[in-house]
Design an enzyme around this catalytic site. Structure first.
Site, mmCIF file in Angstrom:
data_model
loop_
_atom_site.group_PDB
_atom_site.id
_atom_site.type_symbol
_atom_site.label_atom_id
_atom_site.label_comp_id
_atom_site.label_asym_id
_atom_site.label_seq_id
_atom_site.Cartn_x
_atom_site.Cartn_y
_atom_site.Cartn_z
ATOM 1 N N CYS A 2 32.639 26.228 40.872
ATOM 2 C CA CYS A 2 33.400 25.363 41.089
ATOM 3 C C CYS A 2 32.509 24.270 40.006
ATOM 4 C CB CYS A 2 33.553 24.555 42.219
ATOM 5 S SG CYS A 2 34.187 25.968 43.437
ATOM 6 N N ARG A 27 31.700 28.596 33.602
ATOM 7 C CA ARG A 27 31.100 28.698 34.748
ATOM 8 C C ARG A 27 31.871 29.436 35.584
ATOM 9 N NH1 ARG A 27 27.769 24.776 37.459
ATOM 10 N NH2 ARG A 27 26.141 23.974 35.802
ATOM 11 N N TRP A 73 36.425 28.156 42.236
ATOM 12 C CA TRP A 73 35.949 29.411 42.210
ATOM 13 C C TRP A 73 36.113 29.720 43.604
ATOM 14 C CZ3 TRP A 73 32.605 32.887 44.133
ATOM 15 C CH2 TRP A 73 32.631 34.142 43.554
ATOM 16 N N ASN A 99 32.695 20.900 45.673
ATOM 17 C CA ASN A 99 31.652 22.165 45.296
ATOM 18 C C ASN A 99 30.938 22.218 46.585
ATOM 19 O OD1 ASN A 99 32.992 21.771 42.974
ATOM 20 N ND2 ASN A 99 30.985 21.407 41.686
ATOM 21 N N GLY A 100 30.705 23.899 46.785
ATOM 22 C CA GLY A 100 29.987 24.117 47.796
ATOM 23 C C GLY A 100 30.571 24.763 48.779
ATOM 24 N N GLU A 477 19.938 46.594 32.384
ATOM 25 C CA GLU A 477 20.626 45.488 32.020
ATOM 26 C C GLU A 477 21.636 45.718 31.026
ATOM 27 O OE1 GLU A 477 20.849 42.626 32.362
ATOM 28 O OE2 GLU A 477 21.170 41.441 30.523
ATOM 29 N N LYS A 481 25.548 44.495 31.229
ATOM 30 C CA LYS A 481 26.130 43.874 30.054
ATOM 31 C C LYS A 481 27.332 44.539 30.107
ATOM 32 C CE LYS A 481 24.795 40.705 30.153
ATOM 33 N NZ LYS A 481 23.535 40.135 30.632
ATOM 34 N N GLU A 484 30.016 43.795 33.183
ATOM 35 C CA GLU A 484 30.506 42.920 33.550
ATOM 36 C C GLU A 484 31.462 42.187 32.338
ATOM 37 O OE1 GLU A 484 27.966 39.559 33.646
ATOM 38 O OE2 GLU A 484 26.315 40.525 32.191
ATOM 39 N N HIS A 500 18.546 64.606 39.866
ATOM 40 C CA HIS A 500 18.532 64.304 41.318
ATOM 41 C C HIS A 500 20.027 63.930 41.941
ATOM 42 C CE1 HIS A 500 14.429 65.268 41.213
ATOM 43 N NE2 HIS A 500 14.128 64.340 40.661
ATOM 44 N N LYS A 595 29.478 31.668 36.191
ATOM 45 C CA LYS A 595 28.076 31.502 35.319
ATOM 46 C C LYS A 595 26.949 31.167 36.466
ATOM 47 C CE LYS A 595 25.628 31.401 31.616
ATOM 48 N NZ LYS A 595 24.965 32.555 31.015
HETATM 49 C C1 F6R Z 1 24.716 38.584 33.974
HETATM 50 C C2 F6R Z 1 24.510 37.318 34.724
HETATM 51 C C3 F6R Z 1 24.122 37.280 36.131
HETATM 52 C C4 F6R Z 1 22.897 36.047 36.400
HETATM 53 C C5 F6R Z 1 22.662 36.061 37.928
HETATM 54 C C6 F6R Z 1 21.700 35.035 38.118
HETATM 55 O O1 F6R Z 1 24.894 38.403 32.639
HETATM 56 O O2 F6R Z 1 24.406 36.389 33.935
HETATM 57 O O3 F6R Z 1 23.692 38.611 36.646
HETATM 58 O O4 F6R Z 1 21.726 36.829 35.808
HETATM 59 O O5 F6R Z 1 23.994 35.491 38.568
HETATM 60 O O6 F6R Z 1 21.908 33.894 37.672
HETATM 61 P P1 F6R Z 1 20.643 32.972 37.355
HETATM 62 O O7 F6R Z 1 19.821 33.507 36.355
HETATM 63 O O8 F6R Z 1 21.410 31.679 36.839
HETATM 64 O O9 F6R Z 1 19.877 32.777 38.711
#
Ligand code: F6R
Length: 600
Positions: A2, A27, A73, A99-100, A477, A481, A484, A500, A595
């Site tokens: 949010c 975000r 959100w 927010n929250g 990782e 990527k 997502e 396994h 984000k």
């Molecule tokens: C993936 C991504 C998320 C963040 C996770 C933690 O591309 O960005 O997996 O890494 O939500 O976020 P931060 O790093 O802001 O604590």
């Protein structure tokens, strides 16, 4: 997640609010709304979906110089128009965005709102209705605002307008970020400085359980108890151009390209006059005093933490554990005597990580945050901070923050070794420069990755990434990527683990990307590739110069074997980017994701 904006001044508020909300779009959100106050009263416009839908719904003839805005959100109640913010009190006098998450909202509703018909399923509406109930009981608005906030358990950043007072925005926060932006003849409110950078670069940070009355030419900060607080504004270091895409089609591509420059910037940020990497004495001391490091993080930052463990143990000789933040608090391992907790977080706002920070601080342990956002909650609340200097990361999928995190962890590992009088066995200053050059070579080879993405991912529903040792962490990782942003089912596996169980999923044409940058397991990972190709997999080997064999689809420039993740991840970020692009997905704002994940 949010976002909040607010404006009080002389200009038309709606465009400033909408522009501000657009800057917070990255975000993640599923509905948006604004509330405008003028002589005719309060006008609320809100819509499910994108801000463009909200813009279309706004009556352009409404002119107002006071307003609040919100991107939501969904947490409590589905993402629809009714649950979108702003929410209004029963009489329509008070209009509020939040927010929250309010943990005790049901209890509060039962206790204070028995006779009030709620219009939404949100925890937020309870707040605005309670304020009205207290005002109707005879309280002044400011006192009712403070009283309501003091009854809330949970996290909140709140902005409210009062239809009977066109000269004030009522603002408060606890655990969720909120800033007041200072202007000349106007003031603004924002959950992130980026939202209001176009109108001001001077902001006042708010602390938890503070309330602010913002008028056109005055900002009055106080505690929930009403005691005045004095605080000077700071100048945001951000440049408005940092948050523009420029000529790039997507932020993600821009941010992938920025990675070599970020590594170079980090080198100069942490080098002393003699050119040696030097972190602050406090950080050095904290590492030296610890007998074990516990890295706490989520998602991509967790994956950087796994690489960090390898660096801290191999170079710094510090025993290190890496934990998923959302698990750690509920399943705490047996801790060592003198632990140092390191929180890795691009945003510095991740609620899961913050929950652990609060917990371990209560236990009296030392804490360090590695983050890209100065002044973020995790940075403010930890004993020490190391900044990533990556510039704003706007695309939801993290790229440059990940590589910056690894570089900073490598610096910490070298500092740990030096502090203990151990030879780190790596000339990190030189090796990071070599890695930055190698990253540049790879970002310049976009066509190769675009072609590979077409060849391997055009018609698949799933994809596996395999690696051994540190390559396994990069495989995790790479899979995240791809998942997502392309929505392809992807998994990262340790090469030796496939047989396994997971190998059962391999069938004719299943893409398997193998990462081979480590000399000591090069033979093993290649055997794993043979195992899967024998069962029909379509393998794609990405290897490092010196270890490459005929048929490898991409050969990475050689870098120090401790730093290979900085380099091997780059083509895999591009692989995910092009897969998502070819599928017509919204690369920068993938579905369901936010984000900055500020709810647990
Ligand atoms: C993936 C991504 C998320 C963040 C996770 C933690 O591309 O960005 O997996 O890494 O939500 O976020 P931060 O790093 O802001 O604590």
């Amino acid at each position: 997640m949010c976002g909040i904006v607010g404006y009080i001044g002389e200009q038309d508020a709606k465009d400033i609010l909408i522009e501000g909300l657009k800057k917070l779009e990255y975000r993640g959100y599923d509905s948006a709304g604004i509330g405008l106050l003028n002589d005719d009263g309060v006008h609320v416009f809100k819509e499910k979906g994108r801000i463009s839908a909200l813009e279309a719904a706004i009556d352009r003839s409404v002119h107002a110089t006071v307003g609040i805005g919100h991107t939501r959100w969904a947490t409590h109640g589905e993402p629809n128009r009714e649950n979108a913010h702003p929410h209004q009190s029963a009489s329509g006098r008070f209009t509020l965005v939040h927010n929250g998450v309010i943990d005790n909202y049901e209890k509060l509703r039962n206790e204070y709102l028995a006779g009030v018909q709620l219009k939404s399923d949100t925890d937020t509406e309870v707040i605005v209705q309670m304020i009205e109930v207290f005002v109707k009981d005879g309280m002044a608005v400011e006192a009712a605002f403070r009283k309501t906030l003091s009854l809330l358990h949970g996290s909140y950043a709140i902005a409210m307008i009062d239809a009977e007072n066109p000269d004030a925005l009522f603002v408060g926060k606890n655990k969720s970020p909120l800033l007041v932006g200072v202007g000349a003849g106007f003031n603004v409110v924002a959950s992130d400085a980026m939202a209001m950078l176009k109108v001001t670069d001077r902001f006042i940070e708010l602390l938890d359980e503070e309330v602010v009355i913002v008028s056109r030419d005055h900002i009055r900060i106080m505690t929930l108890a009403g005691e005045t607080v004095e605080r000077a504004p700071f100048k945001a270091e951000l440049d408005a151009s940092d948050i523009e895409k420029g000529t790039y089609p997507h932020y993600m591509l821009k941010e992938i390209d920025e990675q070599p420059a970020v590594i170079r910037r980090l080198l100069s940020a942490y080098q002393d006059e003699s050119g040696h990497i030097r972190l602050s004495d406090d950080v050095r001391q904290a590492v030296l005093a610890s007998d074990r490091i516990y890295i706490i993080a989520a998602g991509t930052s967790y994956h950087a933490g796994l690489v960090g463990k390898q660096l801290l143990e191999n170079i710094g000789k510090v025993p290190t554990e890496v934990h998923i933040a959302s698990e750690f608090g509920y399943n705490m391992p047996l801790l060592s005597k003198n632990p140092l907790f390191i929180f890795i977080s691009q945003s510095g706002e991740t609620a899961d990580s913050r929950a652990v920070l609060v917990q371990v601080k209560k236990l009296g342990f030392r804490t360090l945050t590695i983050t890209n956002v100065p002044g973020s909650t995790l940075s403010r609340e930890a004993d020490h901070t190391l900044l990533l200097h990556a510039g704003p990361e706007i695309a939801v999928a993290s790229t440059k923050a990940y590589t910056a995190q690894i570089a900073v962890l490598a610096m910490l590992a070298v500092e740990a070794a030096r502090a203990k009088g151990i030879d780190p066995n790596i000339d990190l200053e030189k090796e990071l420069s070599i890695a930055a050059n190698a990253m540049q070579t790879l970002v310049d080879q976009k066509e190769t990755m675009e072609a590979l993405a077409k060849e391997y991912l055009a018609a698949t529903r799933n994809c596996f990434f395999i690696g051994r040792a540190v390559d396994y962490y990069v495989a995790l990782e790479a899979a995240l990527k791809l998942k997502e942003i392309s929505y392809i089912q992807a998994e990262g596996f340790a090469g030796g683990e496939l047989k396994h169980g997971t190998i059962a999923l391999i069938e004719e044409g299943t893409p398997v990307v193998a990462i081979a940058t480590q000399f000591h397991v090069n033979g093993n990972i290649r055997s794993n590739v043979k195992e899967v190709t024998a069962r029909g997999a379509k393998a794609c080997i990405i290897s490092m110069e010196g270890l490459n064999e005929e048929g490898d689809r991409l050969v990475l420039p050689e870098v120090h074997d401790a730093l290979t993740p900085l380099v091997s991840v780059v083509p895999l970020q591009l692989f995910a980017y092009y897969a998502a692009l070819h599928r017509g997905n919204d690369v920068d704002k993938p579905r369901n994701l936010a984000k900055s994940v500020t709810v647990e």
